[in-house]
Design an enzyme around this catalytic site. Sequence first.
Site, PDB file in Angstrom:
ATOM      1  N   LYS A  80     -19.556   4.175 -45.345  1.00  0.00           N
ATOM      2  CA  LYS A  80     -20.501   5.089 -44.703  1.00  0.00           C
ATOM      3  C   LYS A  80     -20.428   6.492 -45.308  1.00  0.00           C
ATOM      4  O   LYS A  80     -21.335   7.306 -45.121  1.00  0.00           O
ATOM      5  CB  LYS A  80     -20.229   5.151 -43.198  1.00  0.00           C
ATOM      6  CG  LYS A  80     -20.505   3.852 -42.438  1.00  0.00           C
ATOM      7  CD  LYS A  80     -21.994   3.553 -42.365  1.00  0.00           C
ATOM      8  CE  LYS A  80     -22.312   2.266 -41.628  1.00  0.00           C
ATOM      9  NZ  LYS A  80     -22.252   2.381 -40.183  1.00  0.00           N
ATOM     10  N   ASP A 129     -21.061   4.256 -33.903  1.00  0.00           N
ATOM     11  CA  ASP A 129     -19.921   3.459 -33.440  1.00  0.00           C
ATOM     12  C   ASP A 129     -18.633   4.033 -34.015  1.00  0.00           C
ATOM     13  O   ASP A 129     -17.548   3.586 -33.662  1.00  0.00           O
ATOM     14  CB  ASP A 129     -20.071   2.000 -33.884  1.00  0.00           C
ATOM     15  CG  ASP A 129     -20.986   1.210 -32.976  1.00  0.00           C
ATOM     16  OD1 ASP A 129     -20.784   1.257 -31.761  1.00  0.00           O
ATOM     17  OD2 ASP A 129     -21.903   0.543 -33.495  1.00  0.00           O
TER      18      ASP A 129
END
Length: 395
Positions: free
Chosen positions: A76, A119
């Site tokens: 990410k 998340d």
Amino acid sequence: MLFKNPNATNSPYPTKLATVLNQETAHKSKQWLSTWPLLSRCATPLRSMTGTARALGINTLWIKDESKRSKLGSFKALGAPNALINLILTHFPTFEADKILLGKYREQLADFAVVSATDGNHGRALAAAAQSSGCPCTIVIHAQVSQEREDAIAEYGATMVRITGNYDESVEEADRIAKENGWIVVSDTSYEGYTEIPRDVMQGYGVMATETAEQLEAQEQKPTHIILQGGVGGLAAGVFSYFWEQYGVERPTFIVVEPRQADCLYQSAIQGKPSAATGSVDSVMAGLACGETSQIAWDFLQPSVDYFTLIEDQDAIDSMVHLAHSKYGDAPIVGGESGVAGLALLTKLAKLTQLNALSLNADSKVLIVNTEGATAPDLFKELTGISAEEIIAKQ
């Protein structure tokens, strides 16, 4: 569980899709991100798992190890920062892209606020990129996000907002906060009327594909199968699109794997349109605990993914232990809960003697991606019985 996608095609990479994601833009993103001090200057390792491949009964198993990408701990670190750079350039077109994350425009960006739901890993990457560039950042988390993950995001100066609902409700809350304050949502999932920023997140993931393609070419190798994690679909779209463009009609077999209880892509394949998960969504694979399919990602996945598959949480935990303790004599790897999904699927199918269901055999050359390291270090040690630092010392 396994679903063979009737809409998958081996046609050349469609021109319509190439206007959204393409290799040229992936290489540009790689250049922009190369100056960010939080990212490794070197490509992440492409490890050949010889012992595991032999145990599975396949020719070759490569694992692209994103635990080495950054201190942020996951792939990410490519997506959110790339999207933030593109977003800033649309509002400040005179800025130099490769200097944004160096903080050159900190004063001009002091009121350029961004917000996102997460998340864990996406929010942490956005918070870090915002801190580097000088943008105020707010991150919305849901009830299942651990305190450990919240603290890891807050470390990068983000304002934290926790809600009592699930991930999809946190996405809605981030959208509400943005509209209320005039801020901009930087999300990795798309919905009606919101596609450009998720596109740029996916394009950031193309950096990983660029590296992998170069590493495979250096070995004069080509995978027959590529297995990627599901989530909302952004990772798979960003990487599969690159290899589809590269290999065209001779592309590898593309496979997506998800937690059984967070099966939005699996359900989308069955229904032939972006759909919601049918389970509780909550999973130890926190990065894959997503209930809604990204609409823009689905445009790429529906015509390209050959198989959609599901695994259990225990499958992932077993594979974390496998990598951490060098089960078949391969180099130990810090594989996080979501990072090991590809290996978990292979191991599960091998135990059931069902590898042939994915056309896997002794000639198969399989690429998987360890998308995260120990992004929740305490949980990692609890599940594997060893710390990330001990594994790194053995590497």
